[in-house]
Design a protein around this motif. Structure first.
Motif, PDB file in Angstrom:
ATOM      1  N   VAL A 243      -0.987  12.168   4.355  1.00  0.00           N
ATOM      2  CA  VAL A 243      -0.024  11.065   4.272  1.00  0.00           C
ATOM      3  C   VAL A 243       1.424  11.536   4.166  1.00  0.00           C
ATOM      4  CG1 VAL A 243      -1.655   9.401   3.325  1.00  0.00           C
ATOM      5  CG2 VAL A 243      -0.380  10.889   1.776  1.00  0.00           C
ATOM      6  N   HIS A 367       7.543   7.551   1.825  1.00  0.00           N
ATOM      7  CA  HIS A 367       7.013   6.189   1.885  1.00  0.00           C
ATOM      8  C   HIS A 367       8.037   5.130   1.471  1.00  0.00           C
ATOM      9  CE1 HIS A 367       3.762   3.112   0.449  1.00  0.00           C
ATOM     10  NE2 HIS A 367       4.243   2.798   1.627  1.00  0.00           N
ATOM     11  N   VAL A 550       2.324   7.044   6.814  1.00  0.00           N
ATOM     12  CA  VAL A 550       2.524   7.464   5.425  1.00  0.00           C
ATOM     13  C   VAL A 550       1.922   6.485   4.415  1.00  0.00           C
ATOM     14  CG1 VAL A 550       4.610   8.742   6.016  1.00  0.00           C
ATOM     15  CG2 VAL A 550       4.819   6.380   5.216  1.00  0.00           C
ATOM     16  N   ASN A 551       1.358   5.383   4.902  1.00  0.00           N
ATOM     17  CA  ASN A 551       0.824   4.369   3.988  1.00  0.00           C
ATOM     18  C   ASN A 551      -0.691   4.209   4.077  1.00  0.00           C
ATOM     19  OD1 ASN A 551       1.182   1.815   2.217  1.00  0.00           O
ATOM     20  ND2 ASN A 551       0.056   1.061   3.994  1.00  0.00           N
ATOM     21  N   GLN A 554      -3.443   6.353   2.076  1.00  0.00           N
ATOM     22  CA  GLN A 554      -3.207   6.701   0.667  1.00  0.00           C
ATOM     23  C   GLN A 554      -4.501   6.790  -0.143  1.00  0.00           C
ATOM     24  OE1 GLN A 554       0.548   5.220  -1.346  1.00  0.00           O
ATOM     25  NE2 GLN A 554       0.342   3.707   0.265  1.00  0.00           N
ATOM     26  N   SER A 605      -3.362   0.346   0.521  1.00  0.00           N
ATOM     27  CA  SER A 605      -4.041   0.772   1.743  1.00  0.00           C
ATOM     28  C   SER A 605      -4.851  -0.346   2.382  1.00  0.00           C
ATOM     29  CB  SER A 605      -4.986   1.944   1.441  1.00  0.00           C
ATOM     30  OG  SER A 605      -4.304   3.022   0.847  1.00  0.00           O
ATOM     31  N   TYR A 658      -4.231   6.996  11.904  1.00  0.00           N
ATOM     32  CA  TYR A 658      -3.085   6.276  11.336  1.00  0.00           C
ATOM     33  C   TYR A 658      -2.016   5.905  12.358  1.00  0.00           C
ATOM     34  CZ  TYR A 658      -5.432   8.226   7.283  1.00  0.00           C
ATOM     35  OH  TYR A 658      -6.391   8.587   6.369  1.00  0.00           O
TER      36      TYR A 658
END
Length: 670
Positions: A243, A367, A550-551, A554, A605, A658
């Protein structure tokens, strides 16, 4: 008399229906109709959710080309006053022309509201006095609705709102989103079956106890993480496809504060450290933004947050392996450099301190700052400076959905004085603001533009870097859409320079987002079509693909706490040979800190049922043929990329999903 056929569509979303009377006035270049109550055989059902209703409106003569409509809503006797979410109005003129008026907003109260015909117009195109008048009126109202606010000095500015209900209806969560978010937030611990652990301030007694908690809610990747969190190869892999893939960079010269020699680092394949640096096979992760930050106090105990330097080696078999870790920035006798040849727990503890540092660096910089806070700046500036009829508004408004409310909730529930992050993360409190300010002051425009960022970090040819591979393809697809759409409306650089609304948008972003820091490289104005296209591409990419990267993972990578401790409560070893499994368990965060972190990562998430994927446009703001065709091509390219990613992932031990457009949300909505 001439007849106009009016088609009104109510949005197909919860509570969109109204039983109130809807009134309309058509305004054209040659005149205007009388204010008319829209009634037909459907009666009160004419404005039910998802329904398109047809009405007839008569005028003595033709109104000419339609410029705008005036809409108002009035409560009828025996019916309650209710809000109405209108999608759009279509009007067929006596001459057979079809005019579309996008609305896509809640209409409440009885004030008259103006909506422009949907053809995109820059301010220099809007020559009719009625168009200019409605444009000015809209922007004056928006400036009042969307005010800038300084949340904390040294951070990007945000929208002024005391609570979510202060936000204008059009940017709030839907009923569905609100219900699901509040349910997940309030029941997260219960859903993860962790409620009984949330008050325990005890240490973990063994790894099996952590496993028993973790096993209640797992994903395929989180299962893999539990099995491989100690592995050096997996530790290195996360810098590429975990992430936080934005920290690693190629190392050609060792930092002066990392006194590692060739003799200290035996590398796989027999080459020396200096030789491998010359070949481009050595990489550095430097957590210098965390240096000197005052750590949190949790459960009455001081926490510890390091600012490590991590050296990694790309091996002959294309694995990225950690070869040296220094946990503090300044070399000293009590700051040993750890190596894979050290004892099992010396080396493992060094990696645990790095992973905890990475959690805090990721959450605050990668983030919160670089997606959430910037997305809010982009959105507020758009809503303050660009009217609905402008092509930039039409292009960007889908990428602002829910951002203002999710950020308000983040300030309320996560980073406020009693927020989860403030209370339970190592960098909560004073440290949090220090890290955010440092991160903003060191941010550059090029680091937000993925092609530039990858080149500057020297990562063009690193193998197995799926974040880069998928992200660059996604960037190019977005860039082609932006270039096509904006290139349709801006034929040359002069037209860009002359658009005062466009220029106000970027000026506001520079001032309120980047605090007028020229060193960031953020443009203060647009002088060319190319500059505008690149910046708008960055905005869409940041709000969609980058936020997803980046999310979304998680909980995948953080649900198994030993891989991503949100805090650590014992200092790192100052001499080698002093660590053990018992030391590690005493260093891990307390049970309640662990489960609060797990619950929060689960919430952040979790995809909402009213998720809108990248390239999907439930609200059709463009009315012309050219942008419609470009969007069709864009959607096709996104589908192709999604298929490529899914095909590749079938052969990967750890699928990278992602940046899959089918799973990427259009906006920062969670």
């Amino acid at each position: 008399m001439v007849k106009y056929k009016v088609y009104v569509t109510t949005a197909n979303c919860a509570q969109a229906t109204t039983t109130n009377g809807i009134f309309i006035k058509l305004v054209g270049e040659d005149g205007e109709s009388s204010r008319t109550w829209l009634t037909n055989f459907k009666g009160a059902a004419a404005f039910y959710r998802g329904v398109e209703s047809k009405f007839s409106l008569y005028c003595p003569t033709s109104l000419g080309k339609l410029v705008l409509i005036e809409v108002d809503k009035q409560r009828l006797p025996l019916f309650p006053d209710d809000a109405w979410f209108a999608s759009k109005v279509k009007v067929k003129s006596p001459e057979g022309d079809i005019y579309t008026f996008p609305i896509y907003r809640w209409i409440s109260g009885s004030d008259v509201q103006l909506f422009r015909e949907g053809t995109a117009l820059r301010i220099t195109d809007d020559s009719h006095h009625l168009g200019k008048y409605s444009r000015e009126k809209e922007m004056k109202l928006r400036e009042q609705l969307y005010s800038w606010h300084v949340y904390k000095e040294g951070l990007p500015h945000c929208m002024k709102a005391d609570n979510p209900l202060d936000l204008p209806c059009e940017v709030r969560f839907s009923f569905t989103k609100t219900t699901e978010f509040l349910f997940t937030a309030s029941t997260g611990l219960a859903e993860l079956q962790l409620k009984g652990y949330s008050c325990s301030k005890n240490n973990w007694t063994d790894i099996e106890a952590i496993h028993k908690v973790f096993c209640n809610k797992r994903t395929d990747i989180s299962d893999y993480v539990e099995q491989h969190w100690k592995d050096n190869a997996f530790f290195g892999y996360q810098y590429l496809n975990g992430v936080n893939p934005i920290l690693i960079q190629r190392c050609t010269v060792l930092p002066e504060n990392l006194p590692v020699t060739d003799a200290m680092v035996p590398l796989r394949g027999g080459a020396s450290l200096s030789e491998e640096m010359q070949k481009g096979n050595i990489f550095l992760c430097d957590y210098k933004r965390l240096d000197g930050v005052k750590p949190n106090v949790i459960n009455g105990k001081k926490q510890y947050l390091m600012a490590p330097l991590v050296l990694l080696h790309k091996t002959p078999d294309d694995q990225l392996m950690p070869v040296a870790i220094q946990l503090k920035q300044t070399p000293a006798d009590d700051n040993p450099i750890f190596f894979p040849i050290d004892s099992e727990y010396d080396w493992l503890m060094a990696k645990i301190f790095v992973r905890s540092a990475d959690f805090n660096e990721h959450q605050l910089n990668a983030h919160l700052l670089r997606t959430h806070l910037l997305a809010e700046v982009f959105a507020v500036s758009l809503l303050r400076n660009v009217p609905m009829v402008h092509p930039l508004y039409k292009l960007l408004i889908p990428h602002t959905r829910y951002t203002l409310q999710i950020n308000h909730l983040a300030r309320l529930l996560l980073i406020a004085e009693k927020g989860v992050f403030t209370e339970f993360a190592a960098s909560g409190g004073e440290g949090m603001m220090a890290i955010l300010k440092r991160s903003l002051s060191s941010m550059t425009y090029s680091s937000l533009c993925m092609p530039d960022d990858i080149a500057e970090r020297g990562l063009e040819d690193v193998p197995n870097f799926y974040y880069r591979d998928d992200g660059l393809r996604l960037w190019d697809i977005i860039n082609r859409l932006v270039n096509g759409v904006l290139g349709h409306y801006y034929k040359n650089d002069d037209e860009v320079c002359q658009d005062s609304e466009l220029q106000k948008w970027i000026q506001d972003i520079f001032e309120h987002g980047f605090l007028s820091q020229e060193c960031t490289g953020i443009p203060q104005e647009f002088r060319t079509v190319a500059e505008m296209v690149k910046f708008v591409t960055m905005v869409i990419f940041t709000c969609s693909g980058q936020h997803s990267a980046v999310n979304t993972g998680q909980y995948d990578y953080g649900g198994w706490m030993p891989n991503t401790p949100i805090s650590l409560q014992r200092p790192p070893p100052t001499t080698k040979g002093t660590t053990s499994e018992a030391t590690m368990l005493q260093t891990f965060p307390d049970i309640n800190t662990t489960v609060q972190g797990m619950s929060t990562m689960w919430l952040l998430s979790k995809q909402s049922s009213d998720f809108v994927g990248l390239g999907q446009y439930p609200e059709d703001h463009f009315c012309e043929e050219v942008p419609h065709k470009l969007i069709k091509v864009y959607q096709g390219e996104l589908e192709v990329l999604s298929t490529m990613i899914r095909t590749r992932n079938k052969s990967l031990e750890i699928p990278y999903t992602y940046m899959d457009p089918a799973l990427v949300e259009n906006s920062v909505a969670i």
